[in-house]
Design a protein around this motif. Structure first.
Motif, PDB file in Angstrom:
ATOM      1  N   ILE A  92     -28.364 -41.295  20.840  1.00  0.00           N
ATOM      2  CA  ILE A  92     -28.460 -40.122  21.774  1.00  0.00           C
ATOM      3  C   ILE A  92     -29.522 -40.775  22.696  1.00  0.00           C
ATOM      4  N   ASP A  93     -29.083 -41.157  24.078  1.00  0.00           N
ATOM      5  CA  ASP A  93     -30.045 -41.350  24.923  1.00  0.00           C
ATOM      6  C   ASP A  93     -30.070 -40.481  26.199  1.00  0.00           C
ATOM      7  N   GLY A  94     -31.226 -40.384  26.909  1.00  0.00           N
ATOM      8  CA  GLY A  94     -31.103 -39.433  27.980  1.00  0.00           C
ATOM      9  C   GLY A  94     -32.750 -39.451  28.309  1.00  0.00           C
ATOM     10  N   PRO A  95     -32.746 -38.430  29.603  1.00  0.00           N
ATOM     11  CA  PRO A  95     -34.192 -38.602  30.104  1.00  0.00           C
ATOM     12  C   PRO A  95     -35.192 -37.559  29.498  1.00  0.00           C
ATOM     13  N   ALA A  96     -36.423 -37.608  29.801  1.00  0.00           N
ATOM     14  CA  ALA A  96     -37.424 -36.720  28.984  1.00  0.00           C
ATOM     15  C   ALA A  96     -36.911 -35.220  29.444  1.00  0.00           C
ATOM     16  N   GLU A 114     -49.149 -34.660  27.160  1.00  0.00           N
ATOM     17  CA  GLU A 114     -48.469 -35.311  28.393  1.00  0.00           C
ATOM     18  C   GLU A 114     -49.411 -36.344  28.650  1.00  0.00           C
ATOM     19  N   GLU A 115     -50.659 -36.763  28.221  1.00  0.00           N
ATOM     20  CA  GLU A 115     -51.386 -37.908  28.390  1.00  0.00           C
ATOM     21  C   GLU A 115     -50.808 -39.295  27.679  1.00  0.00           C
ATOM     22  N   THR A 116     -50.365 -38.875  26.306  1.00  0.00           N
ATOM     23  CA  THR A 116     -49.656 -39.768  25.486  1.00  0.00           C
ATOM     24  C   THR A 116     -48.256 -40.088  25.809  1.00  0.00           C
ATOM     25  N   GLY A 117     -47.484 -39.022  26.348  1.00  0.00           N
ATOM     26  CA  GLY A 117     -46.093 -39.307  26.946  1.00  0.00           C
ATOM     27  C   GLY A 117     -46.015 -40.051  28.351  1.00  0.00           C
ATOM     28  N   ASP A 142     -32.548 -41.004  18.523  1.00  0.00           N
ATOM     29  CA  ASP A 142     -32.854 -40.554  20.022  1.00  0.00           C
ATOM     30  C   ASP A 142     -33.688 -41.497  20.631  1.00  0.00           C
ATOM     31  N   GLY A 143     -33.490 -41.711  22.026  1.00  0.00           N
ATOM     32  CA  GLY A 143     -34.269 -42.464  23.064  1.00  0.00           C
ATOM     33  C   GLY A 143     -33.821 -42.896  24.299  1.00  0.00           C
ATOM     34  N   ARG A 144     -34.319 -44.046  24.666  1.00  0.00           N
ATOM     35  CA  ARG A 144     -33.771 -44.316  26.213  1.00  0.00           C
ATOM     36  C   ARG A 144     -32.649 -45.514  26.216  1.00  0.00           C
ATOM     37  N   ASP A 145     -32.793 -46.375  25.116  1.00  0.00           N
ATOM     38  CA  ASP A 145     -32.046 -47.518  25.187  1.00  0.00           C
ATOM     39  C   ASP A 145     -31.308 -47.806  23.878  1.00  0.00           C
ATOM     40  N   ILE A 146     -31.013 -46.844  22.981  1.00  0.00           N
ATOM     41  CA  ILE A 146     -30.555 -46.906  21.792  1.00  0.00           C
ATOM     42  C   ILE A 146     -29.020 -47.565  22.004  1.00  0.00           C
ATOM     43  N   GLY A 147     -28.387 -46.725  22.798  1.00  0.00           N
ATOM     44  CA  GLY A 147     -26.689 -47.034  23.017  1.00  0.00           C
ATOM     45  C   GLY A 147     -26.666 -48.454  23.823  1.00  0.00           C
ATOM     46  N   THR A 148     -27.566 -48.533  24.543  1.00  0.00           N
ATOM     47  CA  THR A 148     -27.327 -49.730  25.294  1.00  0.00           C
ATOM     48  C   THR A 148     -27.870 -50.993  24.416  1.00  0.00           C
ATOM     49  N   ILE A 167     -41.620 -35.057  35.496  1.00  0.00           N
ATOM     50  CA  ILE A 167     -40.359 -35.372  34.950  1.00  0.00           C
ATOM     51  C   ILE A 167     -39.726 -36.498  35.878  1.00  0.00           C
ATOM     52  N   ILE A 168     -39.728 -35.860  37.206  1.00  0.00           N
ATOM     53  CA  ILE A 168     -39.029 -37.062  38.133  1.00  0.00           C
ATOM     54  C   ILE A 168     -39.608 -38.259  38.362  1.00  0.00           C
TER      55      ILE A 168
END
Ligand code: DC
Length: 220
Positions: free
Chosen positions: A6-10, A90-93, A125-131, A174-175
């Protein structure tokens, strides 16, 4: 072993949804963002300048991340210390978003993530799991929502925790984070060609979970 990526933005609701899907299927939930956050936590605590390649590489060589589970909840162990309670600031993110663009940081986590999928049935889940991490995952989901909706959800979460929050600033952050995560050179956030796209802006949590479970049923 079967994998659901499962990937997607914050703030798209990935972790809430992934946890529920994992529970329903009796799979292990793997939160890869928390691993990047643990590295970011180390880099912040040790004042590492991530633009200094030598310093960053040396720091990554000192970092050892392990994952374990307590009452079904993932715990991230950084050099023998459970740092899970310190990762959601937020700082760590923001630091995780910046440092995860760097090659030594990504290299430090890739095998750990792949090994988990080799040994267990996972919802990861993450950003690049499927890719990138699990290109052969049986099911791939790209979960997103409008930046305004994601900011509203985060705002509500902070207010409920009794923290101060500014909706406009949250949306701007977020943007900025999306732009960085989508435009980095290594393993940027993007929808895998074979991923199912879900926009959760106008969907309830249960609707999203049920949509994913029906995709799983059709594919496993
Ligand atoms: O999902 P999260 O907010 O906990 O992730 C924090 C940061 O970690 C995110 O902005 C980008 C990075 N990340 C990544 O690069 N690849 C992943 N698979 C997961 C997270």
């Amino acid at each position: 072993m079967a994998s659901i990526a499962i990937d997607g933005p914050a703030g798209a609701g990935k972790s809430t949804i992934a946890k529920m899907v994992a529970k329903k299927l009796n799979y292990i939930y793997v939160d890869t963002g928390a691993m990047y956050r643990a590295i970011a936590y180390y880099l912040l605590n040790h004042n590492i300048n991530i633009e200094n390649d030598t310093a960053l590489k040396a720091a990554c060589d000192q970092i050892h991340i392990q994952i374990c589970y307590e009452n079904d909840a993932q715990q991230v162990i950084l050099n023998q210390e459970n740092v899970t309670p310190f990762l959601r600031t937020e700082e760590t993110g923001n630091m995780a978003s910046k440092s995860s663009a760097k090659a030594p940081v990504r290299a430090a986590l890739l095998d750990l993530q792949r090994n988990m999928a080799k040994n267990y049935n996972v919802v990861m889940d993450g950003r690049d799991i499927g890719t990138n991490v699990l290109p052969n995952a049986e099911v791939k989901i790209y979960l997103t929502a409008s930046s305004n909706e994601r900011a509203k959800r985060r705002y509500k979460e902070l207010i409920e925790k009794g923290e101060q929050a500014d909706l406009n600033k949250i949306e701007a952050d977020i943007i900025e984070r999306d732009t960085r995560d989508m435009n980095r050179e290594i393993a940027p956030l993007k929808q895998a060609e074979d991923a199912i796209f879900i926009d959760s802006s106008d969907m309830s949590i249960d609707e999203v979970v049920n949509t994913i479970l029906s995709v799983v049923k059709d594919n496993l």
